[in-house]
Structure formats: C-alpha cells, structure tokens
Design a protein around this motif. Structure first.
Motif, PDB file in Angstrom:
ATOM      1  N   SER A 124       0.685  -1.445   0.153  1.00  0.00           N
ATOM      2  CA  SER A 124      -0.080  -0.207  -0.212  1.00  0.00           C
ATOM      3  C   SER A 124       0.789   1.181  -0.343  1.00  0.00           C
ATOM      4  CB  SER A 124      -0.373   0.000   1.034  1.00  0.00           C
ATOM      5  OG  SER A 124      -2.102  -0.854   1.406  1.00  0.00           O
ATOM      6  N   ASP A 166      -5.824  -1.004  -4.558  1.00  0.00           N
ATOM      7  CA  ASP A 166      -4.959  -1.834  -3.556  1.00  0.00           C
ATOM      8  C   ASP A 166      -6.085  -2.389  -2.815  1.00  0.00           C
ATOM      9  OD1 ASP A 166      -3.962  -1.900  -0.890  1.00  0.00           O
ATOM     10  OD2 ASP A 166      -3.294  -0.178  -0.784  1.00  0.00           O
ATOM     11  N   GLU A 167      -6.169  -3.802  -2.878  1.00  0.00           N
ATOM     12  CA  GLU A 167      -7.017  -4.574  -2.288  1.00  0.00           C
ATOM     13  C   GLU A 167      -8.073  -4.630  -2.345  1.00  0.00           C
ATOM     14  OE1 GLU A 167      -6.399  -6.811   0.716  1.00  0.00           O
ATOM     15  OE2 GLU A 167      -4.319  -5.693   1.386  1.00  0.00           O
TER      16      GLU A 167
END
Ligand code: ADP
Ligand code: MG
Length: 251
Positions: free
Chosen positions: A52, A172-173
C-alpha cells in the motif's frame, strides 16, 4: 495478453531506488520497478510488506525518503502543480470504496471532473453515464451509495476514478472488503479495463485474477521486491523460499 499493443521501450511508471521510512521504520527499502503502457502488474505479498505504501507513493499521497518516481516522464516533486497533474493521471481505487454518502452515484462520478477538467457539465455527465454503462450500473445513477451492495459500490468507485480519464489505475485490494459472492463482478470490470489497454497496478490476494489477467506478478516482502515474473512462471516455479512459503499459505 489479448491484443493489447505494448510499448516496451518507454515505461509509463519509473520507480528508481525508492525508499520510504515512517520515523525509524523503513517500509520501502530500495524499490526499482518500471511499468510499461497497457501492462497489468499484480502486487502480492504478506500484510505489512509495503504494498500500500508503494501505491500511495505513486499517487503522491506519501513523500519519498529517497529515490525518485516518474509518471509518464514527469518526476514526482510534490509541487502543487505536479501533484495535481499526477492525481489526474493516476486513478486509485481502495479497499474501502470511500464514495460520498450524500451524493448519488452519478454525482459521485461527476464531482471531481466537473471541477478539474476543462469540460462542460453536459459532457462530464455524458461521460459519467457511459462509464456507468461500462461497469453495468447506469440504472443506479440516481441512487445513494448506501442502497448499493459492496460490489456495486466498488464498481461505482472504479467508474469515479475513470471519470478523470487517467493513464494509470492503481488498485489496493479492491475486493478484500467484499462478501465472496460479490468479488467476481468487480474482477470482471477490472479484467475488461485491462483488455481495453489500461495500465494497471493491482495489489491483490486474488491469485486466480493475478494468473489470468496480469502480465507480470511482483512479490514484495519486507520492503523489497523479492521476486517477479510472468504469472505462470512465478506461481509454478517460485525461486525464493519466502515466495514458496507465501504461496503455500495463500493458494
Ligand atoms: P501492506 O499494504 O503490504 O500490508 P503497508 O504499506 O500498509 O503494507 O505497511 C507497511 C508497513 O508500514 C507496516 O509496518 C505499517 O504499519 C507501516 N505504515 C504504513 N503507513 C504508515 C504510517 N502512515 N505511519 C507509520 N507506519 C506506517
Ligand atoms: Mg495494504
């Protein structure tokens, strides 16, 4: 990968010896990475490995402690002007969709471009509606986010990022907060985006997605790129012991 034309001469993202520390904690310990136009790169690795933070550095959300990043030839230097340009060119989608709760779906999508892009309101709305077609949610244009499922909200968040007409999309995810049955509708949208030629950097735990869609998979461990390669190669014959044990845990 499909029929995307790839320019392997001129990277659109250049990450050179990037370091990032938070106080005493060094989170990125010298990252070198080049991403080419229309390339889809999956970033995998254990929690805390710096994935991240790396994405946030790319978007100018974090300053670097060392090294440099160039986006389409522009070095990130944190002047307001550069940051504004980078934010426009680099769209980001987070695990938490972060839609504005008091705006309808369409209002969420047109909010930023109306202020940032030199286009008429009618044009921005028209573009917003066609993006809603793309993510399969035009019929929800006047609905408030709380009325939508997580998967629908994330598809709106993707459309919202695309509304700025970015050159690069960072994820991000994007499916980690979703109920399992809602994951595939979001991955389908992302897969379509990849096929359309978008340059994408995707932090994901969806190994099937990485296998099917990514041109390259990067395994991050403890602030460094431990191993990288084409997905089939990386998943079927990992070299580093740390990657081997990571894959045993997640696959
Ligand atoms: P990942 O996304 O791979 O799980 P992160 O980039 O979120 O990893 O975090 C890497 C490390 O940096 C973790 O130890 C995390 O606690 C730390 N970290 C991230 N952001 C901050 C911050 N703003 N301040 C202090 N430490 C942070
Ligand atoms: Mg993370």
């Amino acid at each position: 990968m499909s029929n995307r034309v790839k320019d392997h001469l001129h990277p659109i993202i250049q990450i050179e010896d990037v370091h990032k520390s938070f106080n005493q904690l060094e989170v990125l310990k010298g990252i070198d990475l080049q991403v080419y136009p229309s390339e889809v790169v999956a970033l995998i690795g254990s929690s805390g490995s710096g994935k991240s933070t790396l994405l946030r550095c790319l978007n100018g959300l974090e300053t670097l402690s060392g090294g440099r990043i160039l986006i389409d030839g522009t070095e990130l230097n944190y002047s307001p002007r550069t940051i504004q340009k980078i934010r426009r060119e680099v769209g980001m989608v987070f695990q938490q969709f972060n839609l504005f709760p008091h705006f309808t779906v369409l209002e969420n999508i047109i909010e930023a471009p109306i202020h940032a892009l030199k286009k008429s309101k009618a044009e921005v709305i028209e573009n917003g509606l066609s993006l809603l077609d793309k993510v399969g949610l035009r019929d929800k244009k006047d609905v408030y986010p709380r009325k939508l499922s997580g998967g629908q909200q994330q598809r709106v968040a993707i459309a919202r990022a695309l509304a700025m007409n970015p050159k690069i999309m960072l994820f991000d995810e994007p499916t980690s907060a979703l109920d399992p049955e809602l994951v595939s509708e979001v991955l389908t949208v992302m897969k379509q985006l990849a096929e359309d030629g978008m340059t994408m950097l995707v932090v994901t735990h969806e190994m099937m997605f990485a296998k099917e869609v990514a041109d390259r998979v990067i395994y991050m461990c403890d602030g460094v790129i431990e191993e990288q390669g084409p997905p089939l190669e990386l998943f079927s014959s990992p070299k580093s012991d740390r990657l081997k044990s990571f894959l045993k845990r997640v696959v």
